[in-house]
Design a protein around this motif. Structure first.
Motif, mmCIF file in Angstrom:
data_model
loop_
_atom_site.group_PDB
_atom_site.id
_atom_site.type_symbol
_atom_site.label_atom_id
_atom_site.label_comp_id
_atom_site.label_asym_id
_atom_site.label_seq_id
_atom_site.Cartn_x
_atom_site.Cartn_y
_atom_site.Cartn_z
ATOM 1 N N LEU A 51 0.832 -1.210 -0.041
ATOM 2 C CA LEU A 51 -0.039 -0.092 -0.208
ATOM 3 C C LEU A 51 0.854 1.418 0.008
ATOM 4 C CD1 LEU A 51 -2.729 1.421 0.347
ATOM 5 C CD2 LEU A 51 -2.438 1.046 2.777
ATOM 6 N N TYR A 52 1.975 1.126 0.652
ATOM 7 C CA TYR A 52 3.006 2.254 0.660
ATOM 8 C C TYR A 52 3.455 2.859 -0.402
ATOM 9 C CZ TYR A 52 6.250 5.405 3.162
ATOM 10 O OH TYR A 52 7.147 6.505 3.416
ATOM 11 N N PHE A 53 3.791 1.712 -1.254
ATOM 12 C CA PHE A 53 4.650 1.770 -2.436
ATOM 13 C C PHE A 53 3.341 2.390 -3.449
ATOM 14 C CE2 PHE A 53 5.305 0.080 -6.720
ATOM 15 C CZ PHE A 53 6.497 0.194 -7.287
ATOM 16 N N PHE A 54 2.461 1.732 -3.420
ATOM 17 C CA PHE A 54 1.457 2.347 -4.451
ATOM 18 C C PHE A 54 1.095 3.946 -4.219
ATOM 19 C CE2 PHE A 54 0.705 -1.981 -5.689
ATOM 20 C CZ PHE A 54 0.695 -1.957 -7.087
ATOM 21 N N PHE A 55 0.899 4.021 -2.940
ATOM 22 C CA PHE A 55 0.895 5.378 -2.574
ATOM 23 C C PHE A 55 1.881 6.436 -3.127
ATOM 24 C CE2 PHE A 55 1.180 8.732 0.662
ATOM 25 C CZ PHE A 55 0.232 9.579 0.313
ATOM 26 N N VAL A 56 3.270 6.132 -2.899
ATOM 27 C CA VAL A 56 4.265 6.842 -3.383
ATOM 28 C C VAL A 56 4.193 6.722 -4.760
ATOM 29 C CG1 VAL A 56 6.764 7.102 -3.341
ATOM 30 C CG2 VAL A 56 5.635 6.284 -1.306
#
Length: 292
Positions: A48-53
């Motif tokens: 989720l963190y990667f797709f948010f960034v």
């Protein structure tokens, strides 16, 4: 470079030997086990963190691609018509600016506009030695990730305001609130929940070890054995009565598993670790450091 020197490099891993002493501390062992058990759930957060960034970086590229290289340059001989092409000198660490087509746009378009005697030109170099950039998705993801660490993100905010307008504040507020606070707290919650689960499993194992009859309830004599082992001595009747009354919340005359977990959660002295384990830990520590 000899093979002996190569082997010496691997010997540096001997510094990890003291980590074996963590086994002497049940709480530390529980903490490590909880971190390892929470890895599958943390992977979901990392995705989720990667797709948010990635999403925020795509938006940033659309907003500021090629704009951060514009800086105010001093005109050598300022003319009366600021739109005329004139020679200029680029000053180091010049302030970023917004490109304006005419004077009216400089008034209503927002952003920072160079004062009289300066002109906004494309220097071809981004701020911070070309490290702060939104020209490519890779550089942008690194910039957004750096902002999520809360290290210098206000400078990045000020730069984007200069090259565009103050509306970009909403972008950075959302990035910081969701990325730095929500996702970070979500990670902490997952590790904390796993730690509490491991603690309850350890307390349940202690409960069943004491419950020799297998009834799922502890009698007063069972509690006496637990206290004697925890304190390393025979407890008095008064200490036993106080502890048993504190455990027996419902007053049923026995202690259930839930009551036992609730009590031991606030009484760390009821650890199942024996007193002799501390002596063993000291011996192991001396032996490990002598081998270093």
């Amino acid at each position: 470079y000899s093979s002996g020197n190569a082997l010496n490099g691997f010997r540096a891993f001997r510094i990890l030997r003291p980590l074996r002493t963590v086994q002497a501390f049940p709480s530390c062992r529980t903490l490590i086990q909880s971190i390892l058990s929470s890895i599958p759930h943390l992977m979901d957060v990392f995705v989720l963190y990667f797709f948010f960034v990635l999403t925020m970086s795509i938006v940033a590229v659309r907003l500021w691609k090629g704009l951060l290289s514009y800086q105010c340059a001093r005109m050598v001989d300022p003319p009366f018509n600021i739109s005329a092409a004139v020679p200029y000198e680029i000053e180091p660490d010049g302030r970023n600016c917004k490109v304006a087509i005419d004077y009216r746009e400089s008034i209503v378009g927002g952003g920072y506009h160079c004062p009289w005697g300066y002109v906004c030109v494309d220097t071809g170099v981004n701020p911070e030695d070309d490290n702060l950039s939104f020209d490519h998705i890779g550089d942008t993801m690194l910039t957004v990730y750096s902002a999520l660490t809360l290290e210098g993100w206000t400078d990045t905010l000020a730069t984007t305001v200069d090259v565009q307008n103050k509306l970009v504040i909403f972008y950075w507020v959302f990035v910081i609130l969701f990325g730095s606070f929500f996702l970070l707290n979500l990670t902490i919650v997952i590790i904390t929940d796993a730690f509490e689960t491991k603690q309850q499993e350890r307390q349940a194992a202690t409960f069943h070890a004491i419950d020799k009859s297998g009834t799922g309830e502890l009698e007063k004599e069972d509690v006496r054995k637990l206290l004697n082992r925890a304190y390393g001595r025979d407890v008095t009747e008064e200490e036993l009565d106080d502890a048993f009354c504190a455990m027996d919340v419902d007053g049923g005359g026995t202690v259930s598993l839930d009551e036992f977990i609730q009590y031991t959660a606030t009484h760390a002295e009821l650890s199942t670790r024996k007193r002799s384990s501390m002596k063993g830990f000291t011996k192991d520590l001396k032996r490990l450091f002598l081998k270093l």
